[in-house]
Design a protein around this motif. Structure first.
Motif, short mmCIF file in Angstrom:
data_model
loop_
_atom_site.label_atom_id
_atom_site.label_comp_id
_atom_site.label_asym_id
_atom_site.label_seq_id
_atom_site.Cartn_x
_atom_site.Cartn_y
_atom_site.Cartn_z
N LYS A 1 -13.60 -10.82 -24.79
CA LYS A 1 -14.53 -11.96 -24.74
C LYS A 1 -14.26 -12.90 -25.92
O LYS A 1 -14.21 -14.12 -25.76
CB LYS A 1 -15.98 -11.45 -24.77
CG LYS A 1 -17.01 -12.53 -24.77
CD LYS A 1 -17.02 -13.31 -23.49
CE LYS A 1 -18.17 -14.32 -23.49
NZ LYS A 1 -18.08 -15.26 -22.40
N PHE A 2 -14.06 -12.32 -27.10
CA PHE A 2 -13.72 -13.11 -28.28
C PHE A 2 -12.44 -13.90 -28.04
O PHE A 2 -12.38 -15.10 -28.31
CB PHE A 2 -13.56 -12.19 -29.50
CG PHE A 2 -12.94 -12.87 -30.68
CD1 PHE A 2 -13.69 -13.72 -31.49
CD2 PHE A 2 -11.61 -12.65 -31.02
CE1 PHE A 2 -13.12 -14.35 -32.59
CE2 PHE A 2 -11.04 -13.26 -32.12
CZ PHE A 2 -11.80 -14.12 -32.90
N SER A 3 -11.42 -13.24 -27.51
CA SER A 3 -10.13 -13.89 -27.27
C SER A 3 -10.25 -15.05 -26.29
O SER A 3 -9.62 -16.10 -26.48
CB SER A 3 -9.11 -12.88 -26.76
OG SER A 3 -8.82 -11.94 -27.77
N ALA A 4 -11.07 -14.87 -25.25
CA ALA A 4 -11.25 -15.93 -24.26
C ALA A 4 -11.91 -17.16 -24.88
O ALA A 4 -11.47 -18.30 -24.66
CB ALA A 4 -12.08 -15.42 -23.09
N VAL A 5 -12.95 -16.95 -25.68
CA VAL A 5 -13.64 -18.06 -26.34
C VAL A 5 -12.72 -18.71 -27.37
O VAL A 5 -12.63 -19.94 -27.45
CB VAL A 5 -14.96 -17.58 -26.99
CG1 VAL A 5 -15.59 -18.68 -27.83
CG2 VAL A 5 -15.93 -17.08 -25.93
N PHE A 6 -12.02 -17.89 -28.14
CA PHE A 6 -11.10 -18.40 -29.15
C PHE A 6 -10.03 -19.29 -28.50
O PHE A 6 -9.78 -20.41 -28.96
CB PHE A 6 -10.45 -17.26 -29.92
CG PHE A 6 -9.65 -17.71 -31.11
CD1 PHE A 6 -10.26 -17.80 -32.35
CD2 PHE A 6 -8.31 -18.06 -31.00
CE1 PHE A 6 -9.54 -18.23 -33.47
CE2 PHE A 6 -7.59 -18.49 -32.10
CZ PHE A 6 -8.21 -18.58 -33.33
N LYS A 7 -9.42 -18.81 -27.44
CA LYS A 7 -8.36 -19.57 -26.77
C LYS A 7 -8.89 -20.88 -26.20
O LYS A 7 -8.24 -21.93 -26.32
CB LYS A 7 -7.71 -18.74 -25.67
CG LYS A 7 -6.54 -19.46 -25.02
CD LYS A 7 -5.79 -18.59 -24.07
CE LYS A 7 -4.59 -19.35 -23.54
NZ LYS A 7 -3.73 -18.54 -22.70
N LYS A 8 -10.08 -20.84 -25.63
CA LYS A 8 -10.67 -22.05 -25.05
C LYS A 8 -10.89 -23.12 -26.13
O LYS A 8 -10.62 -24.29 -25.91
CB LYS A 8 -11.99 -21.71 -24.37
CG LYS A 8 -12.66 -22.88 -23.71
CD LYS A 8 -13.92 -22.46 -22.99
CE LYS A 8 -14.58 -23.67 -22.34
NZ LYS A 8 -15.82 -23.31 -21.67
N LEU A 9 -11.36 -22.68 -27.30
CA LEU A 9 -11.68 -23.65 -28.36
C LEU A 9 -10.50 -24.00 -29.26
O LEU A 9 -10.39 -25.13 -29.74
CB LEU A 9 -12.84 -23.13 -29.21
CG LEU A 9 -14.18 -23.03 -28.49
CD1 LEU A 9 -15.22 -22.41 -29.39
CD2 LEU A 9 -14.64 -24.41 -28.03
#
Length: 95
Positions: A69-77
């Motif tokens: 979940k962290f990786s998905a948010v990080f990549k999006k931003l």
């Protein structure tokens, strides 16, 4: 790293949630929650660059229960996954 909610912020500043949301958006151009998320990811990016903490440890530090979940948010931003970001920007070489 503290979990902030709109309810806590309105109580802290003694204003209504509508007032806080409208005022914040007028000044920063985004909702409170989005601003907090961006700030967390910028701090996480600094941790990726300047520490040898694992991505899982950094995710937990910034309130994410799992790395995916962290990786998905990080990549999006931030535009890259945490591992790619670290490889491209890190001053510490992780083996």
């Amino acid at each position: 790293n503290e979990k902030l909610s709109l309810k806590n912020l309105t109580a802290m500043f003694g204003v209504s949630d509508t007032y806080l949301q409208k005022s914040f958006r007028a000044v920063y151009g985004m909702p409170v929650a989005s601003f907090i998320r961006v700030q967390k990811m910028q701090k996480a990016a600094q941790a990726l660059i300047h520490t040898d903490q694992s991505i899982d440890e950094i995710a937990a530090e910034f309130g994410y229960a799992n790395e995916s979940k962290f990786s998905a948010v990080f990549k999006k931003l931030m535009g890259d996954s945490p591992s790619v970001f670290r490889k491209e920007h890190s001053k510490i070489k992780i083996k």
